[in-house]
Design an enzyme around this catalytic site. Structure first.
Site, PDB file in Angstrom:
ATOM      1  N   HIS A 155       0.823  -1.212   0.000  1.00 23.63           N
ATOM      2  CA  HIS A 155       0.000   0.000   0.000  1.00 23.63           C
ATOM      3  C   HIS A 155       0.858   1.263   0.000  1.00 23.63           C
ATOM      4  O   HIS A 155       0.473   2.290   0.581  1.00 23.63           O
ATOM      5  CB  HIS A 155      -0.956   0.006   1.195  1.00 23.63           C
ATOM      6  CG  HIS A 155      -1.806  -1.226   1.290  1.00 23.63           C
ATOM      7  ND1 HIS A 155      -2.912  -1.433   0.498  1.00 23.63           N
ATOM      8  CD2 HIS A 155      -1.676  -2.327   2.066  1.00 23.63           C
ATOM      9  CE1 HIS A 155      -3.438  -2.604   0.788  1.00 23.63           C
ATOM     10  NE2 HIS A 155      -2.712  -3.173   1.724  1.00 23.63           N
ATOM     11  N   SER A 278      14.070  18.648 -17.704  1.00 27.11           N
ATOM     12  CA  SER A 278      13.154  19.774 -17.573  1.00 27.11           C
ATOM     13  C   SER A 278      13.691  20.971 -18.333  1.00 27.11           C
ATOM     14  O   SER A 278      14.905  21.201 -18.395  1.00 27.11           O
ATOM     15  CB  SER A 278      12.978  20.139 -16.097  1.00 27.11           C
ATOM     16  OG  SER A 278      12.284  21.361 -15.958  1.00 27.11           O
TER      17      SER A 278
END
Length: 453
Positions: A155, A278
């Site tokens: 999880h 980027s």
């Protein structure tokens, strides 16, 4: 000018490969059609059904370089038929009227189905090759890192320790099943089609089945037991198997994105100097390939749904559903071709950082080891009671961001039943990986044995 990402001059290599584009290029597909017509003429010439000279001329002129592609395109627009303009153009290129013998007894769907299947098979084999190379790369990771301890996660949260080799073995096991599905798919799906208007072979005369068999075998395809004009399950299976493989790579890519995250930093796509993450943040090293695996595998999965719709066919021929495949099947194969090529490269060049894995084991200040503490304490006071005790200690340590061992020793029940030495042993992640290393090695050995045949 390209109008989709698979053919875009700028972005096409982000979605597929040059190899796949060549396999499904218009000129390649047209050549497939011509190769079928040549094989048909050759067989009919050898059987005395058409003049041998006609067969020789058809085989001599049956090359895409001899055709006028612009004229064919205009013809398709004018007559609204997908094959007739090609046949007419081909016919004009044959001397002495021998073009009249082209396509004798066949129907359009025979040629298109078989021609597309020829490219689908080539694409499938390219994917299979890359999947095998990716599997080899994963097995190398399994063998190299079978004992490298890291946090196991459930999880999205740290759970208990595993080894990175074990994680890679899960990937390898899934890839192996994908490869075996591909091998099984091969046995029944790559068939040719040459059966005439409704599959009866009436147009070929009394030797229809012999002609069909010989032509299909000459094209390196398998011979079907009956016409599949309206039985599209084989293409649905091919796409399903490929999409499943694509999703396996997509899942691996998704996990590597997480492992490459700044706060995790345990593995990363191999970096090549000059790559830019980027336009505004020069420091970025983005997980380009792992993200691409997720994108392309999802698109391939969508193609699977469209292809399954093509199975809804009417009577002995149906153009409406059939033509779905011309886009969905080809694009799915091309997309999974991109997935397999990128996945192979990613796994071969994956950077793994064992020291970061080791450092991350103590992010929770010992809390990751609550299970072995609870189980050992349970031997003395009962499992359920021990769970309640360790739960309360764990929650306090979590809320206070305190050291788990220190909080355990503050607890009267724990202090009364466990020594400091016992706790030190129980809180060592290296001692609590269970059978991870052994399982990883067994998976690797089993797969390697299968790869040898």
């Amino acid at each position: 000018m390209a109008a989709n990402m698979l053919d875009s001059m700028l972005y096409r290599n982000a979605y597929s490969t040059e190899e796949m584009r060549t396999i499904f290029d218009d000129r390649t597909i047209i050549q497939n059609f011509l190769d079928i017509e040549k094989a048909l003429a050759q067989v009919q010439g050898e059987m005395g059904i058409i003049p041998k000279e006609a067969a020789d001329e058809i085989c001599k002129k049956g090359f895409v370089e001899n055709l006028d592609i612009g004229e064919i395109e205009a013809g398709i627009v004018k007559v609204g038929h997908s094959l007739v303009p090609i046949l007419r153009n081909f016919q004009k290129k044959c001397d002495n009227g021998y073009g009249e013998y082209i396509h004798l007894g066949a129907t359009t769907q025979d040629i298109l189905d078989t021609g597309f299947m020829m490219s689908v098979k080539r694409g499938f084999e390219a994917v299979y090759r890359d999947a095998l190379e990716a599997e080899e790369a994963v097995l190398d990771l399994v063998d190299r890192y079978a004992d490298t301890v890291m946090a196991g996660r459930t999880h999205g949260q740290q759970a208990i320790p595993i080894t990175f080799g074990y994680k890679a073995a899960v990937w390898a096991s899934e890839l192996r099943r994908d490869i075996e599905r591909m091998e099984d798919c091969r046995k029944r799906c790559f068939v040719g089609q040459l059966s005439g208007a409704v599959g009866s072979m009436a147009g070929f005369g009394e030797n229809g089945r012999k002609i069909s068999r010989r032509v299909i075998e000459a094209l390196d395809l398998d011979v079907p037991d009956i016409s599949w004009h309206v039985s599209r399950d084989r293409l649905a299976e091919i796409v399903s198997v490929l999409a499943t493989l694509g999703c396996t790579f997509g899942k691996i890519g998704q996990e590597i994105v997480y492992l490459q995250g700044t706060e995790t930093g345990e593995a990363a796509e191999g970096f090549v100097h000059g790559a830019v993450g980027s336009s505004t943040m020069p420091h970025k090293r983005n997980p380009v390939a792992p993200e691409a695996l997720q994108t392309l595998s999802r698109l391939a999965k969508a193609g699977m749904g469209a292809t399954f719709d093509s199975m809804y066919q009417f009577h002995e021929r149906d153009g409406a559903s059939w033509k779905i495949e011309w886009m969905s099947v080809n694009e799915t194969v091309m997309l999974v071709g991109g997935v397999a090529a990128k996945g192979k490269k990613l796994l071969k060049n994956l950077d793994v950082f064992p020291e970061r894995m080791k450092a991350n084991l103590d992010l929770l200040k010992g809390l990751m080891m609550s299970e072995p503490v609870m189980l050992e304490l349970g031997k003395k006071i009962g499992k359920q009671t021990a769970h309640e005790v360790v739960y309360e200690v764990s929650m306090a340590a979590f809320e206070e961001q305190a050291d788990f061992k220190a909080k355990l020793l503050e607890n009267e029940v724990v202090a009364a039943n466990m020594t400091v030495a016992e706790l030190d042993a129980l809180l060592d992640p290296e001692r609590y990986t269970g059978d991870c290393a052994a399982i990883a090695r067994e998976v690797s050995a089993s797969i390697r044995k299968k790869r040898k045949g």
